[in-house]
Design an enzyme around this catalytic site. Structure first.
Site, short mmCIF file in Angstrom:
data_model
loop_
_atom_site.label_atom_id
_atom_site.label_comp_id
_atom_site.label_asym_id
_atom_site.label_seq_id
_atom_site.Cartn_x
_atom_site.Cartn_y
_atom_site.Cartn_z
N LYS A 10 -65.89 69.05 78.52
CA LYS A 10 -66.04 68.50 77.17
C LYS A 10 -66.21 66.99 77.27
CE LYS A 10 -63.52 66.76 73.99
NZ LYS A 10 -64.50 65.79 73.50
N GLU A 51 -56.45 60.42 84.77
CA GLU A 51 -56.89 59.05 85.03
C GLU A 51 -56.88 58.33 83.69
OE1 GLU A 51 -60.56 58.83 87.18
OE2 GLU A 51 -59.79 60.02 88.83
N CYS A 107 -61.83 51.16 83.08
CA CYS A 107 -60.39 51.37 83.31
C CYS A 107 -59.83 50.38 84.32
CB CYS A 107 -60.14 52.80 83.76
SG CYS A 107 -61.06 53.23 85.23
N GLU A 115 -53.90 47.58 76.37
CA GLU A 115 -55.27 47.75 76.84
C GLU A 115 -56.23 47.51 75.67
OE1 GLU A 115 -56.87 51.70 77.76
OE2 GLU A 115 -57.63 50.90 79.65
P1 NAD Z 1 -59.70 59.17 74.70
O1 NAD Z 1 -58.40 59.53 75.32
O2 NAD Z 1 -59.71 58.81 73.25
O3 NAD Z 1 -60.75 60.36 74.84
C1 NAD Z 1 -61.10 60.89 76.09
C2 NAD Z 1 -61.50 62.34 75.92
O4 NAD Z 1 -60.37 63.07 75.49
C3 NAD Z 1 -62.59 62.57 74.88
O5 NAD Z 1 -63.47 63.56 75.36
C4 NAD Z 1 -61.80 63.08 73.69
O6 NAD Z 1 -62.55 63.89 72.84
C5 NAD Z 1 -60.72 63.86 74.37
N1 NAD Z 1 -59.51 64.09 73.57
C6 NAD Z 1 -59.00 63.30 72.60
N2 NAD Z 1 -57.88 63.87 72.10
C7 NAD Z 1 -57.67 65.03 72.78
C8 NAD Z 1 -56.68 66.04 72.73
N3 NAD Z 1 -55.66 65.99 71.88
N4 NAD Z 1 -56.79 67.09 73.57
C9 NAD Z 1 -57.80 67.16 74.46
N5 NAD Z 1 -58.78 66.24 74.54
C10 NAD Z 1 -58.71 65.17 73.71
O7 NAD Z 1 -60.31 58.00 75.60
P2 NAD Z 1 -61.62 57.16 75.30
O8 NAD Z 1 -61.31 56.20 74.20
O9 NAD Z 1 -62.78 58.09 75.18
O10 NAD Z 1 -61.80 56.37 76.69
C11 NAD Z 1 -61.23 55.15 76.97
C12 NAD Z 1 -59.96 55.32 77.79
O11 NAD Z 1 -60.27 55.98 79.03
C13 NAD Z 1 -59.34 54.00 78.19
O12 NAD Z 1 -57.95 54.07 78.01
C14 NAD Z 1 -59.68 53.88 79.67
O13 NAD Z 1 -58.81 53.07 80.43
C15 NAD Z 1 -59.61 55.30 80.10
N6 NAD Z 1 -60.34 55.50 81.38
C16 NAD Z 1 -59.61 55.67 82.51
C17 NAD Z 1 -60.24 55.81 83.74
C18 NAD Z 1 -59.46 55.96 85.02
O14 NAD Z 1 -60.06 56.32 86.03
N7 NAD Z 1 -58.15 55.72 85.03
C19 NAD Z 1 -61.64 55.78 83.80
C20 NAD Z 1 -62.36 55.59 82.62
C21 NAD Z 1 -61.69 55.46 81.41
#
Ligand code: NAD
Length: 502
Positions: A188, A263, A297, A394
């Site tokens: 997804k 992650e 990230c 962040e």
């Molecule tokens: P997010 O957590 O809002 O969303 C990520 C994914 O999770 C999306 O596909 C979203 O639809 C899904 N999601 C949201 N709520 C959910 C739930 N309750 N159950 C299951 N899935 C759900 O993150 P974002 O805003 O899309 O991305 C930015 C974040 O990602 C930042 O915090 C960044 O640091 C992190 N990130 C981390 C890494 C790493 O390797 N540590 C890499 C890239 C991004």
């Protein structure tokens, strides 16, 4: 003259802009019946198209397809999996320009980074493809009475849930090892940038991946994401995203005892001591927060600088930040593109008021740029201290917070004073100090005198609120596979006899 990359991107997504983007399940495109949600162009704010939030039946259908395909794919030889995954890499390379252009369009990331990220997607597939034949290998642990030997087995159908910041590269980073291990996948992608995930699943099938092995469904986190993580036939969840979403997924998966790999977010320190190579350090400080629009990230969003060089270094830094080229992500010259979405722009820009209310100085930027796109000026906050929100939270934008430190102990204390623990960057010419600080700093990854340069066999992941588990090398297979021990008796040992008369 540069090719018309916007045209290339629009051509690639054209089949999904006249009607809502659906799903790809069991080897075929599914129109979808769930409610549509909008996809916007971050550069212009215009509506690009819509995608459908999967209905419960569609989600169940995708998981059922992954479950049906699992025995066949798990039983496919590692050599065959390797060959198919190399073909996926070939096709990604062949379409790298188109994929990169779609990332510029959909995620607003600049071409100079996306052209490399698309190729890194191919590299991810090649790296894990080569390891597929040995994925099941184990150890032999003999005793006088038994030969213990271990084998590894793919865990089953898995969910891969990804964010919007570098959507294509991150998806390949999670999906390639799952497929190489013999798992089947339901992916997804993030709702704000779903297009490149569609290209990936189509490419994988063109490369010969059997139907049902890799399924892609669109939808919102709170509906489709939640159902996927709660589904009893999904055996593990590989998630990349925000820390608070990781926490929600852990709760959602608790009833079915999901294995999770997270992650998550970061507030990564770059620590510059006064003996460092300051020219190289300056390049790295600027690169690691303003590349990828700061939506990264591992971005070094906290700049810890020794007080003795603070004024000099910060003056040079401010000059560089003022000169960053903000603009059209398709333009090769652009260094900073738009933020992903209006809501994210509101979040990032809201920190300017927070910074001034807390007593920090906006040395550069701190405002939305004119126009309909979601452009935000590269920003530098100075006079900050570690207690401020801009130093702890962040922000995930082109925003750097400068915090002075006195000495090594103070640098370590400040580096560790936040909830996150993903990456840390240390700049010093004193190798012993580099080692002491690397040991003391709470981060899953430390780079000394370098920016984030990845070596795929090395572990990637965070501690504290930044994640659970590691990716890369064999660590990825450890997550996607179960280890089994078999104890084979030599027949020499005496078995205790119960139920016989003494
Ligand atoms: P997010 O957590 O809002 O969303 C990520 C994914 O999770 C999306 O596909 C979203 O639809 C899904 N999601 C949201 N709520 C959910 C739930 N309750 N159950 C299951 N899935 C759900 O993150 P974002 O805003 O899309 O991305 C930015 C974040 O990602 C930042 O915090 C960044 O640091 C992190 N990130 C981390 C890494 C790493 O390797 N540590 C890499 C890239 C991004």
């Amino acid at each position: 003259m540069q090719p018309d990359r916007r045209k290339i991107a629009m051509g690639a997504v054209a089949p999904f802009t006249n009607q809502p983007l659906g799903h790809f399940v069991d080897g075929a495109s599914v129109m979808g019946e769930g409610a549509p949600f909008p996809i916007t162009d971050p550069s212009t704010g215009a509506l690009l198209g819509e995608a459908r939030d999967a209905s419960e039946a569609e989600l169940n259908g995708a998981v059922a397809a992954a479950k049906r395909a699992f025995p066949g794919w798990a039983g496919t030889s590692g050599e065959k999996r390797k060959a198919i995954l190399h073909r996926v890499a070939d096709l990604i390379e062949a379409r790298a320009e188109e994929i990169a252009a779609v990332e510029c369009l959909d995620a607003g990331q600049a071409w100079r980074f996306m052209s490399k990220a698309a190729l890194r997607g191919a590299e991810n597939f090649r790296f894990f493809a080569d390891r597929a034949p040995a994925a099941a290998d184990g150890q032999s642990l003999p005793t006088a009475e038994h030969l213990n030997f271990t084998t590894r087995h793919p865990i089953g159908p898995v969910a891969v849930i990804t964010p919007w910041n570098t959507p294509f590269m991150l998806s390949t980073w999670k999906i390639a090892p799952a497929l190489a291990a013999g798992c089947t996948v339901v992916h997804k992608p993030a709702e704000w940038s779903p297009y490149s995930a569609r290209l990936l699943v189509e490419i994988a099938h063109e490369a010969g991946l059997p139907a049902g092995v890799f399924n892609s469904i669109n939808g919102l986190g709170e509906t489709t994401g939640r159902r996927l993580t709660e589904h009893p036939d999904i055996k593990a969840v590989a998630f990349v995203g925000e820390s608070k979403t990781g926490s929600a997924i852990m709760k959602q998966g608790a009833d079915t005892l999901k294995r999770v790999h997270f992650e998550l977010g970061g507030k990564n320190p770059v620590v510059v001591f006064d003996d460092a190579d300051l020219d190289r350090a300056l390049d790295a400080v600027v690169f690691m927060i303003y590349s990828l629009n700061g939506q990264r990230c591992t971005s070094s969003s906290r700049f810890l600088v020794q007080r003795s060089i603070h004024d000099r270094f910060v003056a040079r830094l401010a000059e560089r930040v003022r000169q960053l080229k903000v603009g059209d992500p398709f333009d090769s010259a652009t260094e900073v593109g738009p933020l992903i979405h209006e809501r994210h722009l509101a979040k990032v820009s809201g920190y300017a008021d927070v910074a001034t209310a807390d007593g920090a100085t906006i040395a550069v930027g701190g405002k939305r740029l004119d126009g309909d796109g979601y452009f935000y000026s590269p920003t530098l906050y100075t006079n900050a201290d570690i207690g401020m929100r801009i130093a702890r939270e962040e922000i995930f934008g082109p925003v750097l917070t400068v915090i002075p430190f006195e000495d090594e102990a103070d640098a370590i204390a400040k580096a560790n004073a936040v909830d996150y623990g993903l990456a840390a960057y240390i700049w010093t010419r004193d190798l012993s100090r580099a080692l002491r600080v690397s040991n003391a700093v709470e981060a899953g990854m430390v780079w000394v005198n370098s920016e984030n340069v990845r070596h795929l066999p090395a572990p990637f992941g965070g501690m504290k609120a930044s994640g659970i588990g590691r990716d890369g090398g064999d660590w990825s297979f450890d997550f996607y596979m179960e280890t089994k021990n078999v104890a084979l008796a030599t027949g020499n040992h005496k078995i205790q006899r119960l139920g016989v008369e003494a």
